[in-house]
Design a protein around this motif. Structure first.
Motif, PDB file in Angstrom:
ATOM      1  N   ALA A 125       0.831  -1.208   0.000  1.00 33.74           N
ATOM      2  CA  ALA A 125       0.000   0.000   0.000  1.00 33.74           C
ATOM      3  C   ALA A 125       0.868   1.262   0.000  1.00 33.74           C
ATOM      4  N   HIS A 126       1.977   1.204   0.714  1.00 33.37           N
ATOM      5  CA  HIS A 126       2.909   2.344   0.747  1.00 33.37           C
ATOM      6  C   HIS A 126       3.414   2.679  -0.655  1.00 33.37           C
ATOM      7  N   PHE A 127       3.604   1.641  -1.477  1.00 31.97           N
ATOM      8  CA  PHE A 127       4.091   1.851  -2.840  1.00 31.97           C
ATOM      9  C   PHE A 127       2.963   1.933  -3.865  1.00 31.97           C
ATOM     10  N   GLY A 128       1.696   1.797  -3.422  1.00 36.04           N
ATOM     11  CA  GLY A 128       0.570   1.885  -4.330  1.00 36.04           C
ATOM     12  C   GLY A 128       0.289   0.625  -5.111  1.00 36.04           C
ATOM     13  N   VAL A 129       0.657  -0.529  -4.541  1.00 32.50           N
ATOM     14  CA  VAL A 129       0.457  -1.826  -5.207  1.00 32.50           C
ATOM     15  C   VAL A 129      -0.597  -2.616  -4.435  1.00 32.50           C
ATOM     16  N   ARG A 130      -1.405  -3.365  -5.171  1.00 29.64           N
ATOM     17  CA  ARG A 130      -2.495  -4.130  -4.559  1.00 29.64           C
ATOM     18  C   ARG A 130      -1.950  -5.213  -3.620  1.00 29.64           C
ATOM     19  N   GLY A 131      -2.673  -5.423  -2.517  1.00 34.41           N
ATOM     20  CA  GLY A 131      -2.272  -6.413  -1.533  1.00 34.41           C
ATOM     21  C   GLY A 131      -2.924  -7.765  -1.749  1.00 34.41           C
ATOM     22  N   HIS A 132      -2.986  -8.562  -0.691  1.00 36.01           N
ATOM     23  CA  HIS A 132      -3.517  -9.922  -0.729  1.00 36.01           C
ATOM     24  C   HIS A 132      -4.687 -10.038   0.246  1.00 36.01           C
ATOM     25  N   GLU A 133      -5.707 -10.760  -0.131  1.00 36.72           N
ATOM     26  CA  GLU A 133      -6.835 -10.957   0.772  1.00 36.72           C
ATOM     27  C   GLU A 133      -6.460 -11.957   1.866  1.00 36.72           C
ATOM     28  N   LEU A 134      -7.132 -11.836   3.007  1.00 40.29           N
ATOM     29  CA  LEU A 134      -6.919 -12.705   4.152  1.00 40.29           C
ATOM     30  C   LEU A 134      -8.224 -13.424   4.482  1.00 40.29           C
ATOM     31  N   HIS A 135      -8.115 -14.526   5.193  1.00 38.63           N
ATOM     32  CA  HIS A 135      -9.288 -15.283   5.628  1.00 38.63           C
ATOM     33  C   HIS A 135      -9.144 -15.620   7.109  1.00 38.63           C
ATOM     34  N   THR A 136     -10.244 -15.560   7.831  1.00 38.36           N
ATOM     35  CA  THR A 136     -10.249 -15.953   9.243  1.00 38.36           C
ATOM     36  C   THR A 136     -11.559 -16.659   9.570  1.00 38.36           C
ATOM     37  N   VAL A 137     -11.581 -17.269  10.736  1.00 32.03           N
ATOM     38  CA  VAL A 137     -12.850 -17.755  11.267  1.00 32.03           C
ATOM     39  C   VAL A 137     -13.730 -16.533  11.533  1.00 32.03           C
ATOM     40  N   PRO A 138     -15.052 -16.698  11.701  1.00 29.94           N
ATOM     41  CA  PRO A 138     -15.918 -15.545  11.974  1.00 29.94           C
ATOM     42  C   PRO A 138     -15.439 -14.751  13.180  1.00 29.94           C
ATOM     43  N   GLY A 139     -15.706 -13.466  13.148  1.00 32.09           N
ATOM     44  CA  GLY A 139     -15.255 -12.573  14.212  1.00 32.09           C
ATOM     45  C   GLY A 139     -16.170 -12.521  15.415  1.00 32.09           C
ATOM     46  N   GLU A 140     -17.196 -13.381  15.444  1.00 30.21           N
ATOM     47  CA  GLU A 140     -18.098 -13.437  16.591  1.00 30.21           C
ATOM     48  C   GLU A 140     -18.583 -14.868  16.753  1.00 30.21           C
ATOM     49  N   GLY A 141     -19.142 -15.164  17.924  1.00 24.76           N
ATOM     50  CA  GLY A 141     -19.694 -16.492  18.161  1.00 24.76           C
ATOM     51  C   GLY A 141     -20.783 -16.840  17.154  1.00 24.76           C
ATOM     52  N   ARG A 142     -20.897 -18.105  16.789  1.00 24.99           N
ATOM     53  CA  ARG A 142     -21.827 -18.513  15.734  1.00 24.99           C
ATOM     54  C   ARG A 142     -23.246 -18.699  16.231  1.00 24.99           C
TER      55      ARG A 142
END
Length: 509
Positions: free
Chosen positions: A476-493
């Motif tokens: 982002a500092h150089f203006g280039v696209r980053g990578h997506e991330l994945h996680t478990v849900p951010g709250e209880g199911r």
């Protein structure tokens, strides 16, 4: 990635490749553990010139692998001990898929039983995958958790387990230690030793030394927040062979330069990284730097770099601590263990032993040694081991003989004892001052499992996730696209449990 409710965190926008820039930036990544290698991957795949500088002669950090000669004249694989690659480790698995999309270097361990001092056993085999049914079935079939224990649980005190969110959970629980929290909710003492200590020991800490927020987050990641379950995979060969040599070849094909056996002594945010190689000191020029060293290395580099950061940031680095020391004792025995011994057995209430691994069940090099000699290769772990006194080896062997009696008459062909204290500390109160990915300098970022990232990740997955995030910040500092991330849900199911937890917070307010 079988959980349909996993969360995708979009890639930061920008140019698709560094070729779109006027000049191609050069980034130095300090440290070639999981975090550093992930950051290097994220940068190199977007066309950034990357140099990875590593203190050790090998890659992998605390998940490194190497060979050592044994007394019988053979070469044996060696590493720092068993590591579980859980199915929820989406970002670590994304890294490994760079060299094998099918992840064939990982093999499943369908169960890892736990046994306590009274011989009671828990198992994770065959649990439902739907939360919270998975946790309920585990509790009800456990010999240490009876139906009346469910009735006695303090539901109000336990509510945070059902409503984990990051960083709010740390705001609510980080002042408590895990032992206090479990006592407050009336969690049965026997079950504490057998079940929940598995989580605290993952951080190389006793429950009294672990933040209750970390415990609750772990419970969310593996039970109430994910349907991936507690089944995990292990590397089918020593880590250098299965993981890091293929990844190094991939990164070198992208132009990444590796300098191993080269400790970094200082970093100047103006773009100079001081490196020691073979007794000489040299500077490597960089447009940006990723500091992915372990806690001790990071503190040493910052202390020797007076232009790095401001007073507040430097204090946050200085406050980082390491967990108590741990011991890995690997044994090459002249006879096999029983065929029904699991690949991994966790223990509770049997100090100093925390688990036993039978490496021939999954690791290629160990299995080959066992086939050739008729023996077995075992590994004993002692987490939060305290001092490496002379009696520790004998006490560990005594526990092994107690649990696996057939080993008592076995001769030790060879053995290695590793004593280390370089895992990050997650003690009560640590979270608020923990440094984040970004620093006071836009071209200097941090990565590693000691670094704060406000996502539900832990252990190796935290290292990988911070590595991707560090790469994203530099891109982002150089203006280039980053990578997506994945996680478990951010709250209880469970909406019901979340409502109950919300009521509990309102009543406590």
């Amino acid at each position: 990635m079988t959980d349909s409710r996993r969360v995708t965190h979009p890639a930061p926008p920008g140019a698709s490749h560094a070729d779109a820039l006027t000049t191609r930036p050069r980034v130095v990544v300090v440290g070639a553990g999981i975090a550093g290698l992930t950051a290097a991957t994220g940068l190199a795949e977007r066309g950034i010139d990357v140099t990875v500088v590593e203190r050790e002669p090998y890659l992998g950090g605390r998940v490194a692998g190497w060979n050592e000669p044994l007394r019988d004249g053979s070469e044996a694989a060696m590493n720092r001990g068993f590591h579980a690659f859980f199915r929820q480790y989406y970002n670590l698995r994304a890294l490994l898929r760079r060299v094998d999309d099918d992840l064939s270097m990982l093999v499943p361990v369908e169960d890892y039983p736990l046994v306590d001092a009274q011989g009671r056993r828990d198992t994770f085999r065959g649990l439902p995958t739907v939360p919270p049914l998975n946790a309920l079935v585990f509790a009800l079939r456990s010999p240490t958790f009876r139906l009346r224990d469910l009735v006695r649980l303090n539901a109000r005190a336990a509510a945070p387990l059902a409503d984990v969110s990051v960083p709010a959970t740390y705001d609510r629980l980080d002042h408590l230690n895990a032992e206090e929290f479990l006592r407050d909710i009336n969690f049965p003492e026997a079950a504490r030793h057998l079940a929940f200590e598995v989580f605290s020991r993952s951080f190389f800490a006793k429950p009294a030394e672990l933040s209750a927020a970390e415990l609750a987050t772990m419970f969310h990641i593996y039970f109430l927040g994910s349907s991936e379950g507690l089944v995990f995979d292990v590397a089918n060969a020593n880590f250098d062979v299965a993981l890091w040599s293929p990844l190094r070849a991939y990164l070198e094909s992208l132009g990444v330069e590796f300098r191993t056996g080269a400790p970094v002594t200082a970093v100047d945010p103006a773009g100079r990284v001081t490196v020691e190689t073979a007794g000489t000191t040299a500077e490597v020029a960089a447009d940006a730097v990723v500091l992915a060293a372990d806690v001790t290395g990071l503190k040493r580099i910052v202390a020797a770099s007076p232009a790095l950061g401001d007073t507040v940031w430097r204090a946050s680095i200085e406050r980082l601590g390491t967990a108590p020391p741990f011991v890995v004792h690997r044994l090459w025995l002249d006879r096999p263990v029983r065929n029904d011994r699991p690949a991994f057995l966790g223990t509770g209430g049997r100090p100093p032993l925390d688990n036993i691994s039978v490496l021939g069940r999954y690791e290629h090099e160990a299995a080959e040694w066992c086939r050739r000699t008729g023996g077995s290769v075992l590994e004993l772990h002692a987490y939060a081991a305290g001092g490496a006194d002379e009696g520790l080896r004998e006490r560990l062997l005594g526990r092994l003989h107690e649990i696996y009696p057939e080993t008592a008459s076995a001769a030790v062909v060879d053995e290695r004892v590793l004593y280390r204290q370089d895992c990050p500390r997650f003690a009560p109160g640590d979270f608020a001052s923990r440094p984040t990915i970004t620093t006071p300098h836009a071209n200097v970022v941090l990565a590693g499992d000691a670094i704060r990232i406000d996502l539900p990740v832990a252990l190796m997955e935290r290292a990988a996730t911070t590595g991707w995030a560090a790469a994203n910040a530099i891109l982002a500092h150089f203006g280039v696209r980053g990578h997506e991330l994945h996680t478990v849900p951010g709250e209880g199911r469970s909406a019901v449990l979340r409502r109950l937890a919300g009521q509990r917070r309102r009543l406590s307010a």
